[in-house]
Design an enzyme around this catalytic site. Sequence first.
Site, PDB file in Angstrom:
ATOM      1  N   LYS A  41       0.850  -1.184   0.000  1.00 18.36           N
ATOM      2  CA  LYS A  41       0.000   0.000   0.000  1.00 18.36           C
ATOM      3  C   LYS A  41       0.884   1.232   0.000  1.00 18.36           C
ATOM      4  O   LYS A  41       1.993   1.144   0.535  1.00 18.36           O
ATOM      5  CB  LYS A  41      -0.977   0.014   1.173  1.00 18.36           C
ATOM      6  CG  LYS A  41      -0.409  -0.276   2.578  1.00 18.36           C
ATOM      7  CD  LYS A  41       0.706   0.497   3.164  1.00 18.36           C
ATOM      8  CE  LYS A  41       0.604   1.964   3.378  1.00 18.36           C
ATOM      9  NZ  LYS A  41       1.869   2.514   4.006  1.00 18.36           N
ATOM     10  N   TYR A  86      -4.549   4.326   6.087  1.00 23.34           N
ATOM     11  CA  TYR A  86      -5.080   3.403   7.104  1.00 23.34           C
ATOM     12  C   TYR A  86      -6.414   3.904   7.653  1.00 23.34           C
ATOM     13  O   TYR A  86      -7.308   3.110   7.959  1.00 23.34           O
ATOM     14  CB  TYR A  86      -4.083   3.234   8.255  1.00 23.34           C
ATOM     15  CG  TYR A  86      -2.885   2.380   7.906  1.00 23.34           C
ATOM     16  CD1 TYR A  86      -2.967   0.992   7.967  1.00 23.34           C
ATOM     17  CD2 TYR A  86      -1.687   2.944   7.518  1.00 23.34           C
ATOM     18  CE1 TYR A  86      -1.884   0.195   7.655  1.00 23.34           C
ATOM     19  CE2 TYR A  86      -0.592   2.161   7.195  1.00 23.34           C
ATOM     20  CZ  TYR A  86      -0.697   0.787   7.261  1.00 23.34           C
ATOM     21  OH  TYR A  86       0.373  -0.001   6.939  1.00 23.34           O
TER      22      TYR A  86
END
Length: 371
Positions: A137, A222
């Site tokens: 990510k 996140y």
Amino acid sequence: MQSRRDFLQKLTGSVIALQISPAIIAASCSNATSYYDGPVLRVAIMGLGSYGTRVAEAMKDCKKAKLVGVISGTPSKIKDWQAKYNIPEKNCYNYETFDQVKSNPDIDAVYVITPNALHHDQVIRVAKAGKHVICEKPMSINAKDGQEMVDACKKANVKLLVGYRMHFEPKTLEIIRMRKAGELGKVLFFQGLCGFTIGDPKQWRLNKQLAGGGAMMDIGIYAINGARYMVGEEPIWVTAQETKTNPEKFKEGVDETIQFQFGFPGGAVASCLSTYSMNNLDRFFLDAEKGYAELYPSTGYGPIQGRTSKGELTQPHVTHQTVQMDEMAGIILEGKQPPVPVDGEEGVKDLKIIDAIFLAAKTGQKVDIKL
Ligand code: NAD
């Protein structure tokens, strides 16, 4: 300066296990002594930096995934890794030669763990070489590039997964289970606070060319991803405000702090913060009609800690990357379905939301999100 990892690790404590889902037990019990004779995903890691090293160490305890190859631009690192992980010469590549992985029958998948802006081209090259791809990510630096990666993997008939390790974390999964079972009632509000104080101004994370942005791409993602799996819906609008206290360190296009708010179709709202200039920010809070859930720390390497209106969460700490890689092997080799998706489409959704957050922060307007 404190690194993100130092910060996250300082937040840890030990937690004892009482409840855990069977899928996680199966994967987390894996180690050299437990018996397993099923299929094993043979993985080459691309990018032997700090997170690549963490994944390699965690994979020592995997039962369904094995580190068998490396791709690196630094010959001395390749030698070190060969010695440390018993990697044969024929499974070692550099950034010029890795297309040749195509003719290597001993590698099933490549895990791309390089700076964000490199993911797009590297993932597409791996796909063209006919290997499955796991990509760190953020999957890419904008939704358009992310979609091209998804399309390239589909065309090559290989799987594309994104390194969302929290999607396999037991306390996170317990809150998701409670929410799905209706134990918390209708979700009303989510708060996601994600940040740390970043050090060295010369690192790639503060270079727009390589990072694609600043804190949002790295740590704010996140809160975005967490808002989606904690609320259990996709946001339909976003508003955002950017603050920059140090334009010298956080240059044009590198966000230091962004606060953002989501609206969800069921009426819930979220309030989140992404920053490279504050410590102690690693907290999720979910409020619902019948109760609440809190994770603090919520996305560090663990142990994750949390409580709900029903009491303390007692699921065991697992090494996130060990469970992630075992579960991802199950997804790739056996078609397993994870409780929260980790595929390329999931990565593109987060990137579409990041695109919308940047637009909202720039224009001051409420931006509609269509996923
Ligand atoms: P790092 O700087 O420690 O490692 C990056 C690696 O890429 C290094 O080995 C470096 O040599 C290599 N590299 C190849 N080409 C490069 C180039 N042109 N410029 C700079 N480095 C180059 O970074 P990291 O912390 O390992 O992060 C790598 C990726 O992993 C990022 O996408 C990051 O977001 C992701 N990450 C994910 C997590 C997680 O918990 N899932 C944690 C940390 C990092």
